[in-house]
Design a protein around this motif. Structure first.
Motif, short mmCIF file in Angstrom:
data_model
loop_
_atom_site.label_atom_id
_atom_site.label_comp_id
_atom_site.label_asym_id
_atom_site.label_seq_id
_atom_site.Cartn_x
_atom_site.Cartn_y
_atom_site.Cartn_z
N GLU A 70 -3.54 5.82 9.68
CA GLU A 70 -4.36 4.77 10.28
C GLU A 70 -5.73 5.23 11.11
O GLU A 70 -6.60 4.80 10.78
CB GLU A 70 -3.65 3.94 11.06
N HIS A 88 -8.41 6.04 3.14
CA HIS A 88 -6.94 5.99 2.79
C HIS A 88 -6.76 6.83 1.52
O HIS A 88 -5.78 7.31 1.22
CB HIS A 88 -6.25 4.70 2.70
N HIS A 117 -13.15 2.51 6.17
CA HIS A 117 -11.69 2.69 6.51
C HIS A 117 -10.70 2.85 5.16
O HIS A 117 -9.84 3.77 5.04
CB HIS A 117 -11.35 1.63 7.45
N GLU A 118 -10.87 1.60 4.32
CA GLU A 118 -9.90 1.63 3.18
C GLU A 118 -10.01 3.06 2.28
O GLU A 118 -9.12 3.37 1.79
CB GLU A 118 -10.26 0.35 2.65
N TYR A 172 3.52 6.80 5.74
CA TYR A 172 2.87 5.49 6.97
C TYR A 172 3.98 5.12 7.73
O TYR A 172 3.97 3.86 7.83
CB TYR A 172 2.62 4.59 5.52
N HIS A 193 -0.68 0.64 13.15
CA HIS A 193 -1.84 0.08 13.61
C HIS A 193 -1.97 -0.01 14.95
O HIS A 193 -3.04 -0.20 15.63
CB HIS A 193 -2.26 -1.20 12.86
N ARG A 222 0.77 -1.16 -0.03
CA ARG A 222 -0.03 -0.08 -0.12
C ARG A 222 0.83 1.15 0.01
O ARG A 222 0.49 2.14 -0.88
CB ARG A 222 -0.78 0.05 1.17
ZN LIG Z 1 -5.64 1.22 7.31
#
Ligand SMILES: [Zn+2]
Length: 307
Positions: free
Chosen positions: A156, A136, A132-133, A147, A230, A10
């Motif tokens: 996050e 991003h 959530h995704e 990140y 995370h 990612r």
């Molecule tokens: Zn995430």
């Protein structure tokens, strides 16, 4: 959401996309769902296009509805047109890979695995996962947060924050009634009752022989220097929970969205506290959030040890 390789993927996808970004064309914020037929590649077969009626495959309909809800939340609550604010078509992929235990945004596509049914089930089963995704993607187009370390934790947390607000938008809830759990709907049957993260009480989402114990800290006392985004995101998730509890979830989402648009790719926790306080003053003056918002924001960051 799960493994290291994926996060690396990612990360590269995000940076590659930023470097090769072409000017967005005004679009209609369409939603299209592809069935990847358990191959490890995306866009294998279009099964539900924009404005198409429901199809036989349940997970394709869940994905369609979740992406539609996410687009609608961003439009109705935050005034944003799709992920890029220019009406980008949102492609969703279901049945990606074999028993794939994850879901992700690859820089241009939303991808859902079926889960292995030991830890996770089909990732279309909880709207806060695509919320959530896709966030991003929004972060990529706004603050462009990196990140690693605190910046990664902010990235996050922002995804959990908007994912939780989208979940509340869909279910007609607010801060006081919502469970503030992320991903409780995608836990396999043996893990019923567990969740991926708890925003209200980071560190309490799960504790069982299969997953071990939730490692998230709920304040800077438990901050892990250079830790997994995370893990440290728990600190910021709790900040948002405290703000939302006082201001309401959607005013708090507007405040966080304004903050996101004024942060930068290397921003850390203290920067966020500063920018969020400034945004609180501006939005309170404009009547978007309650008058006490600046104090609420400062108190929330203070409570977790950020000043
Ligand atoms: Zn995430």
């Amino acid at each position: 959401m799960a493994d290291q390789a994926l996060r690396q993927q990612r990360k590269s996808a995000t940076y590659a996309t930023l470097q090769t970004l072409t000017p967005p064309q005004p679009g209609k914020s369409d939603i299209a769902i592809y069935d990847d037929q358990n191959q490890w590649t995306v866009n294998v077969q279009l099964i539900r296009g924009p404005d198409d009626p429901p199809v036989a495959a349940q997970n394709a309909n869940l994905a369609y509805d979740a992406l539609t809800a996410t687009r609608k939340f961003y439009h109705d609550v935050l005034g944003r047109e799709s992920i890029d604010n220019a009406g980008l078509t949102i492609d969703g992929n279901v049945n990606f890979g074999v028993q794939y235990d994850n879901a992700f945004w690859d820089g241009s596509e939303m991808v859902f695995g079926n889960g292995d049914n030991v830890i996770f089930k089909d990732f279309t089963n909880d709207v806060d996962v695509p919320g959530h995704e896709l966030t991003h993607g929004v972060t990529q187009y706004t603050a462009g947060l990196g990140y690693t370390d605190q910046t990664g934790a902010l990235n996050e947390a922002t995804s959990d924050i908007m994912g939780a607000c989208i979940d509340q938008y869909v279910s007609g809830q607010d801060a006081g009634t919502f469970n503030w759990l992320i991903g409780e709907g995608v836990m396999a049957d043996d893990l019923y009752g567990e969740a991926i993260r708890s925003m209200a009480h980071p560190g309490t989402a799960y504790d069982d022989p299969l997953l071990g114990k939730d490692p998230q800290p709920d304040s800077m006392a438990g901050y892990v220097p250079n830790g997994d985004p995370h893990v440290n995101s728990g600190i910021i998730n709790r900040v948002f929970y405290l703000i939302a509890t006082d201001l309401g979830s959607f005013p708090a989402a507007k405040l966080w969205y304004a903050t996101l648009q004024n942060l930068w790719p290397t921003a850390v926790f203290a920067d966020t506290a500063h920018v969020a306080s400034e945004m609180a003053r501006i939005l309170a003056r404009d009547g978007v959030v309650a008058r006490q918002a600046p104090q609420t924001v400062r108190a929330a960051f203070h409570e977790v040890g950020i000043s």
